[in-house]
Design an enzyme around this catalytic site. Structure first.
Site, PDB file in Angstrom:
ATOM      1  N   LYS A  75       0.798  -1.305  -0.003  1.00 19.07           N
ATOM      2  CA  LYS A  75      -0.017  -0.044  -0.122  1.00 19.07           C
ATOM      3  C   LYS A  75       0.975   1.255   0.000  1.00 19.07           C
ATOM      4  O   LYS A  75       0.425   2.315  -0.533  1.00 19.07           O
ATOM      5  CB  LYS A  75      -1.049  -0.003   1.379  1.00 19.07           C
ATOM      6  N   ARG A 104      -6.388  -8.328  -8.879  1.00 20.11           N
ATOM      7  CA  ARG A 104      -6.980  -9.663  -8.986  1.00 20.11           C
ATOM      8  C   ARG A 104      -8.545  -9.542  -9.499  1.00 20.11           C
ATOM      9  O   ARG A 104      -8.860  -8.160  -9.497  1.00 20.11           O
ATOM     10  CB  ARG A 104      -6.897 -10.357  -7.518  1.00 20.11           C
TER      11      ARG A 104
END
Length: 510
Positions: free
Chosen positions: A116, A292
């Site tokens: 992140k 994903r």
């Protein structure tokens, strides 16, 4: 196109990918643990390979076993689904190095967006707005205190390698910070093997809005619109919808362009999602990119008409996207409820057991993406999500009404589920108005859970209990146990089924 694809996952997402493959004429290989020997995804695949004991650390997280299974069965590609190894850069690289096609983004893009803090750095460098905060992990509590004072309380501590709310703490005042940092680091280490934590300004009562992107290997990157994911409990999404009541066409265009810019910066190919916080003033901030397929992808499919899983496979096989950005606009409204094996009335305690009876809803605009059936055993080895119930309507009002009807039609006996919780949310006035944010459910949950059932619902439940008790007595009588009634178990089962029909009708009325 591929001749054979291995699906490195289980449950409903494995079935979803298997069906997409079969529609494209692709043979499939399932992998399974000893706990999933009788699972539907194992039966539906053309071939299946046992990869280990029930714990995921000994089966679904063993990349070398999965690659070996692909080689032995002659699979040309591996689709990871979501969860497990789907966002592990090392696994994507290992698949590629083994000469097998990875159905997902390049390993380099996963690495760029997997942390992140790295994703925030990349976003800032490319003009993508982020919540004010750090781009590097915190070194110690002293540094955290200095930064918290700079940004102002409340602040949010987040695991750099995290997701799903793990390693996340809201800190409202300075005296809480040191303890919260230690707790966030411990949780991050246990969940992700990495205790790096960063800090950002806590945005009060924003919406969680994400943008689905689709990119091919020929330079086309498209935004497929937004999903509203604000109904969350402890940072876990529970209900998702597309589009969002808070996003007008101009804002949709702006957020979509921002997501496309972020994807291009990461060299992204295949399906992915950029997550944003949407403030009440219309400002939005990049949170992270999920490299994903998302759990909630069906709502985007229903409002765009684009099969995301099939396009994941087509893109991995080298095909070009045939769509233009201006052609992609949401049509109607879609809502998804995650059906989990949890008891909402008991603090969402996980429920285990065998699904004794499963009755699926049907009718116009109803879709069931499930990984269980009657007779399925529900244990504690894996995520409690059993299935996803998704509906489409011409507008949000119809979609909410249709979802409530579908939930009432759904019957799962043998384990506690989130079905009744979702019905109560569909009945909630604030939810029906779309007046939600990411803290909404935490504020509203006590009143939703405490809402009393109607007198008629209580009466119907009592009848059900009596019928079930009588059926058990009948079963004992057939087995030679004294005290059983003269009525046969089959007759009582028929009466119970009649009750179920009456209960569904009553549920629609109440």
């Amino acid at each position: 196109m591929f001749n054979k694809v291995l699906i490195a996952n289980r449950g409903e997402i494995a079935l979803r990918v298997i069906r997409a493959c079969h529609e494209l004429g692709i043979r499939t290989v399932a992998v399974y643990s000893e706990a999933d020997v009788r699972a539907p995804h194992v039966r539906e695949a053309d071939e299946a390979v046992l990869i280990g004991p029930p714990p995921s650390s000994e089966s679904y997280l063993r990349g070398e076993k999965i690659i070996d299974a692909a080689k032995k069965t002659g699979a040309e590609a591996i689709h990871p689904g979501y969860g497990f190894l789907s966002e592990r850069e090392w696994f994507a690289r290992a698949v590629r190095d083994a000469g097998i096609v990875w159905v997902g983004p390049p390993a380099e893009a996963i690495a760029a967006m997997g942390s992140k803090t790295a994703a925030r750095t990349l976003a800032v460098a490319n003009g993508v707005p982020v919540v004010p905060g750090t781009t590097e992990p915190l070194e110690n509590a002293k540094e955290a205190e200095k930064l918290a004072k700079k940004f102002g309380y409340p602040v949010l501590l987040k695991a750099a390698a995290g997701g799903g709310g793990k390693g996340m703490r809201v800190v409202s005042e300075a005296k809480e910070l040191s303890g919260a940092l230690d707790a966030a680091r411990r949780e991050a280490k246990n969940a992700f093997g990495d205790d790096a934590v960063y800090l950002e300004k806590f945005v009060s009562r924003p919406r969680h809005v994400e943008i689905q992107v689709l990119a091919d290997s020929h330079g086309t990157v498209l935004s497929l619109g937004e999903r509203e994911c604000s109904v969350q409990r402890r940072h876990q999404k529970m209900i998702e919808e597309a589009p969002s009541v808070a996003v007008a066409p101009e804002l949709r265009k702006k957020m979509g362009e921002t997501a496309v810019r972020a994807a291009r910066a990461a060299g992204y190919v295949n399906a992915g999602t950029c997550e944003f916080l949407l403030d009440r003033d219309g400002s939005f901030y990049f949170l992270e990119m999920n490299t994903r397929l998302q759990v909630e992808h069906p709502v985007t499919e229903l409002v765009t008409g684009i099969d995301l899983v099939q396009w994941q496979l087509r893109i991995a096989a080298g095909e070009r996207l045939p769509f233009k950005q201006e052609e992609i606009t949401p049509r109607g409204w879609a809502i998804e409820c995650r059906i989990t094996s949890e008891d909402a009335s008991n603090n969402f305690l996980p429920s285990t057991g065998v699904i004794e009876h499963l009755h699926l809803p049907s009718g116009p605009g109803v879709r069931w993406d499930g990984g269980v059936e009657s007779g399925s055993e529900v244990g504690l080895y894996y995520d409690p999500m059993l299935a996803k119930l998704i509906v489409w309507g011409a507008d949000r009002e119809q979609a909410v009404t249709r979802m409530r009807r579908a939930l009432v039609d759904l019957i799962i006996l043998g384990v506690e589920t989130s079905r009744d919780f979702h019905i109560r949310v569909m009945d909630d006035d604030e939810f029906r108005r779309g007046a939600i944010d990411i803290q909404w459910l935490e504020r509203r949950l006590p009143s939703i859970i405490a809402r009393e059932a109607s007198a008629e619902s209580v009466r119907v439940a009592a009848i059900a209990g009596a019928l079930l008790a009588e059926r058990d007595r009948a079963a004992r009588a057939v087995s030679g146990v004294p005290g059983g009634p003269a009525v046969s178990p089959r007759a009582i089962d028929a009466a119970l089924e009649s009750w179920k029909q009456a209960a569904r009708i009553e549920g629609l009325r109440s």
